[in-house]
Enzyme design. Structure first.
Site, mmCIF file in Angstrom:
data_model
loop_
_atom_site.group_PDB
_atom_site.id
_atom_site.type_symbol
_atom_site.label_atom_id
_atom_site.label_comp_id
_atom_site.label_asym_id
_atom_site.label_seq_id
_atom_site.Cartn_x
_atom_site.Cartn_y
_atom_site.Cartn_z
ATOM 1 N N GLU A 49 -31.026 38.453 -19.897
ATOM 2 C CA GLU A 49 -30.186 37.519 -19.134
ATOM 3 C C GLU A 49 -30.592 36.080 -19.423
ATOM 4 O OE1 GLU A 49 -30.473 35.341 -15.147
ATOM 5 O OE2 GLU A 49 -30.728 37.484 -14.764
ATOM 6 N N HIS A 50 -31.891 35.804 -19.457
ATOM 7 C CA HIS A 50 -32.373 34.465 -19.788
ATOM 8 C C HIS A 50 -31.974 34.060 -21.211
ATOM 9 C CE1 HIS A 50 -35.465 33.039 -16.686
ATOM 10 N NE2 HIS A 50 -34.889 34.097 -16.134
#
Length: 417
Positions: A49-50
């Site tokens: 996600e990052h």
């Protein structure tokens, strides 16, 4: 109006048109989260996600930020136990730009080695920051107490050891296994028609291919146990939990009402008896974790070490009173109205509407209208609630977690009904 389509490659597209607003919120939901990880890649859902924000073949991380800011958009993402969501809220005139940016991030992120190394340090700092927040950390420790050795018992961030093992090969393996068409939902709410959304989704996502990895999912078994961790902080943070129901269970409605009476707001039994009447805690409440095949009801409180046993006595007193006497007709009526009001008031924005339909599709594979939910709440009887209480609150199901400046000898943990 809610509508659903499925693209030829298997991507589900859901929408709710709200013609009287000027915004559109687009969300890309992936049916994976920390539950689908192994011990060796614990935390990789959140790590990916990052990385999605670190640049694509077309846009650098700065380019993405500048394009979003230039139209006053709001871009963000979050990872949960069973799903991950990337979303962008814009004015309706920029709907296509929103899906263009999201598709670029989801389908063309570089996952460069230098970004992986840099983001590893960022996420490790996030882990350390979380460990410095005992009122948040205690909930993760509690889940591990309840479901040890099961993925639902692990935290979402991962550990410094597991994050330290991440490399491009592991990232790409997980991405290919779970970021697939059949595991993806495109959700939108706001001033956009379903036809417009399907047209845009086809334009930006029709070339996506891949097969989701098939995993054997096992339901967790509650392990009645206690965890007490001594930590040099000001307060003792405690969680006392018992079994609840899965998110798709018809019994979710009586449990929601019971939880609301117990500790769901400032008029709840726990808040009134522990905070308002005796001033023993600033924060005290109950909440639920409901997953595909499991559920947990937890009571939380934070208090000074000298007050801990009195607070625990009051929590158990409230739970026993709930089991022995149930809730009153007046509490039932009030709680129903409170839940319905909170539900309806919480859906006045395009972002909250998008979140509701996206989460429902990725988690349940179906849509439940607000009218259906309200009807289900209205149908709950005192008998329904009392039967649930009888099954949930047993000595054999109690799990306890404490974090703070105490040791096991200083806490009375003889919890019995």
């Amino acid at each position: 109006m809610y509508q659903k389509s499925v693209l030829p490659n298997g991507i589900r597209v859901v929408s709710e048109t709200i013609p009287y607003v000027k915004s559109v919120t687009m969300g890309i939901w992936i049916g994976t989260g920390s539950r689908f990880e192994e011990e060796y890649n614990h935390g990789i859902s959140h790590f990916i996600e990052h990385l999605m924000f670190k640049g694509t073949a077309q846009r650098s991380a700065k380019d993405i930020a500048e394009v979003v800011d230039a139209v006053g958009g709001q871009l963000n993402a979050f990872t949960a136990k069973e799903y991950t969501c990337y979303y962008l809220k814009v004015l309706d005139s920029h709907a296509e730009l929103a899906l263009d940016i999201l598709s670029d991030m989801l389908l063309a992120s570089k996952f460069a080695e230098e970004d992986i190394e840099r983001e590893r340090q960022v996420v490790i700092e996030e882990v350390h920051m979380y460990e410095d927040s005992p009122d948040e950390l205690v909930h993760d420790i509690h889940l591990d107490t309840v479901w040890p050795s099961h993925p639902l018992g692990r935290n979402i961030l991962g550990t410094t050891d597991s994050i330290g093992r991440f490399n491009r090969e592991l990232v790409m393996e997980y991405y290919r296994n779970f970021y697939t068409p059949e595991n993806m939902v495109i959700a939108a709410a706001g001033n956009i028609t379903h036809e417009e959304l399907v047209k845009l989704a086809s334009r930006y996502f029709s070339a996506m291919t891949g097969q989701r990895r098939i995993m054997a999912i096992t339901a967790p078994r509650l392990t009645p146990s206690q965890t007490i961790i001594s930590k040099d902080i000001e307060q003792v943070h405690v969680c006392l939990g018992t079994l609840s129901v899965p998110q798709d269970s018809p019994e979710i409605y009586p449990v929601h009402i019971m939880n609301n009476v117990l500790g769901g707001g400032i008029s709840s039994r726990l808040f009134q008896s522990i905070r308002e009447e005796r001033g023993l805690a600033y924060s005290v409440y109950s909440y639920q974790n409901n997953y595909k095949d499991a559920g947990l009801l937890t009571v939380y409180a934070g208090t000074r070490p000298s007050n801990i046993n009195q607070v625990l006595d009051l929590i158990m007193e409230n739970l026993k009173d709930l089991k022995n006497k149930g809730i009153s007709q007046q509490e039932l009526i009030k709680s129903k109205e409170q839940i319905k009001g909170s539900l309806l008031l919480g859906l006045e924005s395009s972002s909250s509407r998008m979140s509701r339909i996206g989460k429902m599709e990725v988690s349940l594979g179906k849509f439940i209208s607000l009218d259906q939910v309200v009807s289900k709440i209205d149908q709950v009887t005192l008998t329904d609630i009392n039967q649930m209480i009888e099954r949930m609150f047993t000595t054999e199901n109690i799990c306890f977690t404490a974090l703070g400046p105490v040791d096991a000898a200083g806490i009375d943990t003889n919890f019995k009904f």
